[in-house]
Design a protein around this motif. Structure first.
Motif, PDB file in Angstrom:
ATOM      1  N   ARG A   1      42.373 -70.969 -77.146  1.00 57.70           N
ATOM      2  CA  ARG A   1      41.467 -71.766 -77.983  1.00 57.70           C
ATOM      3  C   ARG A   1      40.888 -70.920 -79.116  1.00 57.70           C
ATOM      4  O   ARG A   1      39.680 -70.806 -79.283  1.00 57.70           O
ATOM      5  CB  ARG A   1      40.353 -72.389 -77.137  1.00 57.70           C
ATOM      6  N   SER A   2      41.793 -70.316 -79.868  1.00 60.85           N
ATOM      7  CA  SER A   2      41.353 -69.459 -80.971  1.00 60.85           C
ATOM      8  C   SER A   2      42.179 -69.754 -82.215  1.00 60.85           C
ATOM      9  O   SER A   2      43.326 -70.208 -82.134  1.00 60.85           O
ATOM     10  CB  SER A   2      41.481 -67.981 -80.596  1.00 60.85           C
ATOM     11  N   VAL A   3      41.561 -69.495 -83.362  1.00 57.32           N
ATOM     12  CA  VAL A   3      42.215 -69.639 -84.658  1.00 57.32           C
ATOM     13  C   VAL A   3      42.036 -68.319 -85.398  1.00 57.32           C
ATOM     14  O   VAL A   3      40.922 -67.799 -85.491  1.00 57.32           O
ATOM     15  CB  VAL A   3      41.596 -70.788 -85.473  1.00 57.32           C
TER      16      VAL A   3
ATOM     17  N   LEU B   1      34.648 -56.647 -93.049  1.00 59.08           N
ATOM     18  CA  LEU B   1      36.067 -56.546 -92.719  1.00 59.08           C
ATOM     19  C   LEU B   1      36.549 -57.738 -91.902  1.00 59.08           C
ATOM     20  O   LEU B   1      37.645 -58.251 -92.126  1.00 59.08           O
ATOM     21  CB  LEU B   1      36.347 -55.267 -91.919  1.00 59.08           C
ATOM     22  N   GLN B   2      35.738 -58.183 -90.951  1.00 60.03           N
ATOM     23  CA  GLN B   2      36.155 -59.263 -90.048  1.00 60.03           C
ATOM     24  C   GLN B   2      34.936 -60.064 -89.602  1.00 60.03           C
ATOM     25  O   GLN B   2      33.823 -59.527 -89.525  1.00 60.03           O
ATOM     26  CB  GLN B   2      36.845 -58.699 -88.798  1.00 60.03           C
ATOM     27  N   THR B   3      35.180 -61.339 -89.303  1.00 66.30           N
ATOM     28  CA  THR B   3      34.155 -62.156 -88.666  1.00 66.30           C
ATOM     29  C   THR B   3      34.789 -62.922 -87.514  1.00 66.30           C
ATOM     30  O   THR B   3      35.968 -63.293 -87.578  1.00 66.30           O
ATOM     31  CB  THR B   3      33.529 -63.180 -89.637  1.00 66.30           C
ATOM     32  N   THR B   4      34.005 -63.143 -86.478  1.00 67.54           N
ATOM     33  CA  THR B   4      34.414 -63.980 -85.356  1.00 67.54           C
ATOM     34  C   THR B   4      33.297 -64.971 -85.096  1.00 67.54           C
ATOM     35  O   THR B   4      32.161 -64.577 -84.811  1.00 67.54           O
ATOM     36  CB  THR B   4      34.677 -63.148 -84.088  1.00 67.54           C
ATOM     37  N   GLY B   5      33.610 -66.243 -85.226  1.00 66.93           N
ATOM     38  CA  GLY B   5      32.634 -67.285 -84.941  1.00 66.93           C
ATOM     39  C   GLY B   5      33.018 -68.016 -83.668  1.00 66.93           C
ATOM     40  O   GLY B   5      34.159 -68.490 -83.540  1.00 66.93           O
ATOM     41  N   ARG B   6      32.088 -68.073 -82.723  1.00 70.80           N
ATOM     42  CA  ARG B   6      32.383 -68.717 -81.443  1.00 70.80           C
ATOM     43  C   ARG B   6      31.525 -69.964 -81.280  1.00 70.80           C
ATOM     44  O   ARG B   6      30.298 -69.916 -81.392  1.00 70.80           O
ATOM     45  CB  ARG B   6      32.105 -67.754 -80.286  1.00 70.80           C
TER      46      ARG B   6
ATOM     47  N   PRO C   1      31.344 -73.769 -78.701  1.00 69.96           N
ATOM     48  CA  PRO C   1      31.613 -74.050 -77.285  1.00 69.96           C
ATOM     49  C   PRO C   1      33.075 -74.196 -76.902  1.00 69.96           C
ATOM     50  O   PRO C   1      33.447 -73.871 -75.769  1.00 69.96           O
ATOM     51  CB  PRO C   1      30.850 -75.358 -77.047  1.00 69.96           C
ATOM     52  N   ILE C   2      33.952 -74.634 -77.825  1.00 68.32           N
ATOM     53  CA  ILE C   2      35.337 -74.888 -77.397  1.00 68.32           C
ATOM     54  C   ILE C   2      36.325 -73.818 -77.860  1.00 68.32           C
ATOM     55  O   ILE C   2      37.515 -73.922 -77.588  1.00 68.32           O
ATOM     56  CB  ILE C   2      35.810 -76.277 -77.863  1.00 68.32           C
ATOM     57  N   GLY C   3      35.872 -72.785 -78.544  1.00 66.56           N
ATOM     58  CA  GLY C   3      36.818 -71.761 -78.969  1.00 66.56           C
ATOM     59  C   GLY C   3      36.252 -70.829 -80.023  1.00 66.56           C
ATOM     60  O   GLY C   3      35.046 -70.826 -80.285  1.00 66.56           O
ATOM     61  N   THR C   4      37.147 -70.033 -80.646  1.00 69.05           N
ATOM     62  CA  THR C   4      36.711 -69.028 -81.617  1.00 69.05           C
ATOM     63  C   THR C   4      37.519 -69.140 -82.906  1.00 69.05           C
ATOM     64  O   THR C   4      38.684 -69.565 -82.902  1.00 69.05           O
ATOM     65  CB  THR C   4      36.874 -67.603 -81.064  1.00 69.05           C
ATOM     66  N   LEU C   5      36.888 -68.733 -83.999  1.00 70.09           N
ATOM     67  CA  LEU C   5      37.523 -68.673 -85.306  1.00 70.09           C
ATOM     68  C   LEU C   5      37.397 -67.248 -85.818  1.00 70.09           C
ATOM     69  O   LEU C   5      36.296 -66.731 -85.992  1.00 70.09           O
ATOM     70  CB  LEU C   5      36.844 -69.644 -86.280  1.00 70.09           C
ATOM     71  N   ASN C   6      38.540 -66.591 -86.040  1.00 70.52           N
ATOM     72  CA  ASN C   6      38.569 -65.199 -86.488  1.00 70.52           C
ATOM     73  C   ASN C   6      39.091 -65.123 -87.921  1.00 70.52           C
ATOM     74  O   ASN C   6      40.169 -65.632 -88.226  1.00 70.52           O
ATOM     75  CB  ASN C   6      39.487 -64.368 -85.578  1.00 70.52           C
ATOM     76  N   LEU C   7      38.320 -64.483 -88.796  1.00 71.29           N
ATOM     77  CA  LEU C   7      38.720 -64.300 -90.189  1.00 71.29           C
ATOM     78  C   LEU C   7      38.821 -62.813 -90.497  1.00 71.29           C
ATOM     79  O   LEU C   7      37.918 -62.047 -90.167  1.00 71.29           O
ATOM     80  CB  LEU C   7      37.706 -64.956 -91.130  1.00 71.29           C
ATOM     81  N   ASP C   8      39.924 -62.412 -91.138  1.00 75.52           N
ATOM     82  CA  ASP C   8      40.171 -61.011 -91.446  1.00 75.52           C
ATOM     83  C   ASP C   8      40.147 -60.818 -92.955  1.00 75.52           C
ATOM     84  O   ASP C   8      40.889 -61.446 -93.694  1.00 75.52           O
ATOM     85  CB  ASP C   8      41.562 -60.626 -90.885  1.00 75.52           C
TER      86      ASP C   8
END
Length: 249
Positions: free
Chosen positions: A156-158, A227-232, A234-241
């Motif tokens: 459940r990640s993007v 450099l990076q962000t991770t947003g979480r 309740p149903i998953g995470t969004l990772n931006l590089d």
């Protein structure tokens, strides 16, 4: 004497759960299909979206696919709802959680508005106040990058990486930019040549309980740039590089 009665009461519940499980799976599957369609639209951004930047940022979906129920399923509920004929305007708001014993002046929170027409998400609105320290072009490029994101349904990640031309064209926000916009982080520490900031925010939407929006940001300790962000959610995470092209493998 009571044990058989309790067991009998539990049994129908087990059958009910078994019967509803496929329905829940199908409903979740429909949401994923609509999210996938949204991703495909982002890949052809200019054909499917318009952007206005004169006062804040207004992103309009020309061919809306997400339903208001999908947004709630994602764990994103409105603090307030304004009825506008066939439309609804949701105001979503998360309150930042400070470290124990820390106080700060100012009202730091994460908030934006969504507009739904006939139950479909048509518009995303972000206040001008967010752009005192963050360039609009950088945020727009980040949104567009989601069109090429890798989706991992199991985890459940993007995951999205800003394309090389965009990484060269836009300077990511610095640590001071972020803290100027969001205030004191919930947590902060250093790992080697990287600085880690975490913002833990809790939704104040009625009926959602303590739904969290957890943001983790990684900065280059030498340049102070993001450099990076991770947003979480309740149903998953969004990772931006946002790693600069010169540092890419």
């Amino acid at each position: 004497m009571n044990r058989p009665v309790h067991a009998a009461r539990r049994r129908p519940r087990a059958w009910l759960v078994a019967a509803l499980a496929p329905v829940a799976f199908l409903l979740g599957g429909c949401v994923y299909l609509r999210l996938l369609e949204l991703k495909h639209q982002l890949a052809d951004f200019d054909r499917n979206f318009t952007i206005q930047t004169t006062n804040g940022l207004r992103l309009t979906c020309l061919h809306p696919v997400l339903l208001s129920s999908d947004v709630r399923w994602l764990g994103l509920g409105p603090s307030t709802v304004q009825k506008l004929g066939a439309a609804e305007r949701w105001h979503l708001r998360w309150i930042k959680q400070l470290p124990p014993g820390v106080e700060e002046k100012g009202n730091f929170e994460i908030a934006f508005d969504l507009i739904f027409v006939d139950g479909k998400l048509t518009t995303f609105l972000l206040s001008e106040s967010y752009f005192a320290l963050m360039p609009k072009d950088f945020l727009i490029a980040s949104i567009k990058s989601l069109g090429g994101a890798k989706v991992n349904e199991k985890d459940r990640s993007v995951e999205s990486r800003l394309a090389a031309p965009d990484r060269a064209a836009f300077t990511p926000p610095s640590r001071s930019d972020i803290t100027g916009m969001l205030g004191v982080p919930t947590e902060e520490h250093r790992e080697g040549d990287r600085l880690m900031l975490r913002y833990r925010c809790v939704s104040d939407a009625p009926g959602l309980g303590d739904r969290e929006f957890d943001i983790r940001l990684v900065f280059d300790a030498g340049t102070d740039r993001l450099l990076q962000t991770t947003g979480r959610i309740p149903i998953g995470t969004l990772n931006l590089d946002f790693t600069p092209a010169t540092n890419s493998p």
